[in-house]
Design a protein around this motif. Sequence first.
Motif, PDB file in Angstrom:
ATOM      1  N   PRO A 179      12.990  -6.720  -6.700  1.00 13.19           N
ATOM      2  CA  PRO A 179      11.950  -6.813  -5.943  1.00 13.19           C
ATOM      3  C   PRO A 179      11.237  -5.081  -6.493  1.00 13.19           C
ATOM      4  N   PRO A 180      10.299  -4.949  -6.251  1.00 15.92           N
ATOM      5  CA  PRO A 180       9.667  -3.524  -6.319  1.00 15.92           C
ATOM      6  C   PRO A 180       9.521  -3.087  -5.335  1.00 15.92           C
ATOM      7  N   LEU A 181       9.432  -1.335  -5.387  1.00 16.15           N
ATOM      8  CA  LEU A 181       8.644  -0.675  -3.914  1.00 16.15           C
ATOM      9  C   LEU A 181       6.829  -1.112  -4.143  1.00 16.15           C
ATOM     10  N   PRO A 182       6.430  -0.756  -2.457  1.00 16.73           N
ATOM     11  CA  PRO A 182       5.207  -1.263  -2.757  1.00 16.73           C
ATOM     12  C   PRO A 182       4.018  -0.002  -3.970  1.00 16.73           C
ATOM     13  N   ARG A 183       4.550   1.390  -3.801  1.00 15.20           N
ATOM     14  CA  ARG A 183       4.144   1.638  -4.061  1.00 15.20           C
ATOM     15  C   ARG A 183       4.579   1.655  -5.953  1.00 15.20           C
ATOM     16  N   GLU A 184       4.886   1.054  -6.590  1.00 18.55           N
ATOM     17  CA  GLU A 184       5.052   1.403  -7.856  1.00 18.55           C
ATOM     18  C   GLU A 184       4.276  -0.697  -8.380  1.00 18.55           C
ATOM     19  N   VAL A 185       3.719  -1.513  -7.443  1.00 19.68           N
ATOM     20  CA  VAL A 185       2.924  -2.518  -7.605  1.00 19.68           C
ATOM     21  C   VAL A 185       1.617  -2.305  -7.176  1.00 19.68           C
ATOM     22  N   ILE A 186       0.904  -1.102  -6.756  1.00 14.34           N
ATOM     23  CA  ILE A 186      -0.138   0.004  -6.377  1.00 14.34           C
ATOM     24  C   ILE A 186      -0.573   0.024  -8.154  1.00 14.34           C
ATOM     25  N   ASN A 187       0.772   0.077  -9.136  1.00 11.43           N
ATOM     26  CA  ASN A 187      -0.046   1.181 -11.126  1.00 11.43           C
ATOM     27  C   ASN A 187       0.152  -0.201 -11.432  1.00 11.43           C
ATOM     28  N   TYR A 188       0.808  -1.670 -10.406  1.00 13.63           N
ATOM     29  CA  TYR A 188       1.011  -2.936 -11.717  1.00 13.63           C
ATOM     30  C   TYR A 188      -0.523  -3.181 -12.659  1.00 13.63           C
ATOM     31  N   THR A 189      -0.445  -3.806 -13.737  1.00 15.99           N
ATOM     32  CA  THR A 189      -1.313  -4.436 -13.933  1.00 15.99           C
ATOM     33  C   THR A 189      -0.986  -5.877 -13.885  1.00 15.99           C
ATOM     34  N   ASP A 190      -2.542  -6.809 -13.522  1.00 17.04           N
ATOM     35  CA  ASP A 190      -2.236  -8.385 -13.148  1.00 17.04           C
ATOM     36  C   ASP A 190      -1.129  -8.721 -14.614  1.00 17.04           C
ATOM     37  N   TYR A 191      -0.842  -8.364 -15.116  1.00 14.52           N
ATOM     38  CA  TYR A 191       0.020  -9.084 -16.592  1.00 14.52           C
ATOM     39  C   TYR A 191       1.559  -8.596 -15.643  1.00 14.52           C
ATOM     40  N   ASP A 192       1.788  -7.157 -15.337  1.00 12.97           N
ATOM     41  CA  ASP A 192       3.400  -6.662 -13.896  1.00 12.97           C
ATOM     42  C   ASP A 192       2.854  -7.926 -13.161  1.00 12.97           C
ATOM     43  N   HIS A 248      27.087  12.594   7.385  1.00 18.66           N
ATOM     44  CA  HIS A 248      25.575  12.917   8.984  1.00 18.66           C
ATOM     45  C   HIS A 248      25.072  11.723   8.725  1.00 18.66           C
ATOM     46  N   GLY A 249      24.339  10.948   6.937  1.00 12.49           N
ATOM     47  CA  GLY A 249      24.194  10.483   7.261  1.00 12.49           C
ATOM     48  C   GLY A 249      23.940   8.577   7.460  1.00 12.49           C
ATOM     49  N   LYS A 250      23.932   7.404   7.417  1.00 13.08           N
ATOM     50  CA  LYS A 250      23.691   6.172   7.413  1.00 13.08           C
ATOM     51  C   LYS A 250      24.629   5.393   6.259  1.00 13.08           C
ATOM     52  N   VAL A 251      25.189   4.696   6.977  1.00 14.33           N
ATOM     53  CA  VAL A 251      26.239   3.537   6.067  1.00 14.33           C
ATOM     54  C   VAL A 251      25.294   2.791   4.738  1.00 14.33           C
ATOM     55  N   PHE A 252      24.066   2.233   5.548  1.00 11.80           N
ATOM     56  CA  PHE A 252      23.104   0.806   5.346  1.00 11.80           C
ATOM     57  C   PHE A 252      22.214   1.433   4.964  1.00 11.80           C
ATOM     58  N   TYR A 253      21.518   1.303   4.093  1.00 11.55           N
ATOM     59  CA  TYR A 253      19.726   2.055   3.929  1.00 11.55           C
ATOM     60  C   TYR A 253      19.010   0.874   3.576  1.00 11.55           C
ATOM     61  N   SER A 254      17.910   0.713   4.245  1.00  6.88           N
ATOM     62  CA  SER A 254      17.470  -0.119   3.837  1.00  6.88           C
ATOM     63  C   SER A 254      15.485   0.239   3.544  1.00  6.88           C
ATOM     64  N   GLN A 255      15.248  -0.601   2.954  1.00 11.76           N
ATOM     65  CA  GLN A 255      13.641  -0.035   2.156  1.00 11.76           C
ATOM     66  C   GLN A 255      12.915  -1.001   2.208  1.00 11.76           C
ATOM     67  N   THR A 256      11.667  -0.850   2.093  1.00 13.07           N
ATOM     68  CA  THR A 256      10.894  -2.219   1.954  1.00 13.07           C
ATOM     69  C   THR A 256      10.493  -2.652   0.583  1.00 13.07           C
ATOM     70  N   ARG A 257      10.564  -3.315   0.662  1.00  6.71           N
ATOM     71  CA  ARG A 257      10.545  -4.335  -0.859  1.00  6.71           C
ATOM     72  C   ARG A 257       9.057  -5.073  -1.136  1.00  6.71           C
ATOM     73  N   LEU A 258       8.899  -5.595  -1.889  1.00  5.37           N
ATOM     74  CA  LEU A 258       7.802  -7.040  -1.962  1.00  5.37           C
ATOM     75  C   LEU A 258       8.796  -7.900  -3.117  1.00  5.37           C
ATOM     76  N   GLY A 259       8.381  -8.879  -2.388  1.00  2.81           N
ATOM     77  CA  GLY A 259       8.894 -10.225  -2.870  1.00  2.81           C
ATOM     78  C   GLY A 259       7.654 -11.096  -3.213  1.00  2.81           C
TER      79      GLY A 259
END
Length: 222
Positions: free
Chosen positions: A148-161, A60-71
């Motif tokens: 490459p991280p997810l956008p929702r992860e980078v929201i919680n990044y510090t300047d160091y991260d 029922h699902g697709k073979v490939f999966y794409s996800q927005t990441r930050l480069g």
Amino acid sequence: MESASSHRQDRVEQVNLQGLTSTYIISKRCFDFMASLIGLFLLSGVFLIIAVLIKFDDPHGKVFYSQTRLGKDGQKFQMWKFRSMVAGADKMVDELLKKNDTEGAMFKIKDDPRITRVGRVIRKYSLDELPQLYNVLRGDMSLVGPRPPLPREVINYTDYDRQRLAVIPGVTGLWQVSGRSDLGFSEMVALDIHYINRACVSEDFKILLKTIKVVIRPTGAY
């Protein structure tokens, strides 16, 4: 190359891009392009086998999966993988956040209920990452670099991260060959910064060789 444990206490190292010479950047891109092109051609049969297994296991699902990441510098791109989870897995994230097995701005579950039978196998041996050779060919990613991280992860990044976004992300990297998901978020960031500050052709080849060993005898992959 130092072990992950040598970085657990080192959160004061800052990114220094002066070592990333134009010669290294150009040679790295040329190698990435040729290696990904050859890899996609030679592994086309493996792609077909994995695709058939995924559809047989969960038609029922697709073979490939794409996800927005930050480069690099936080630029968005679509990262490709073989689908290893049930259809609609992204919609289940919120209810699973409380089961997160790692700390910081990263989400990992050791026994993720969303993973399919075939998905568990291809994730263990990192075969689900093979479509990222297409991202490398395009220039979205490199063979070696921070994941490459997810956008929702980078929201919680510090300047160091955020310093780990200073270079093009990679399919593999120092984190993956040093323990992968067995390491926490802070250790991953420290390893990424350590890599960026010491990146060179010989370091990239060392990581690629270690990646082969990790794929054959996987640990910390989930």
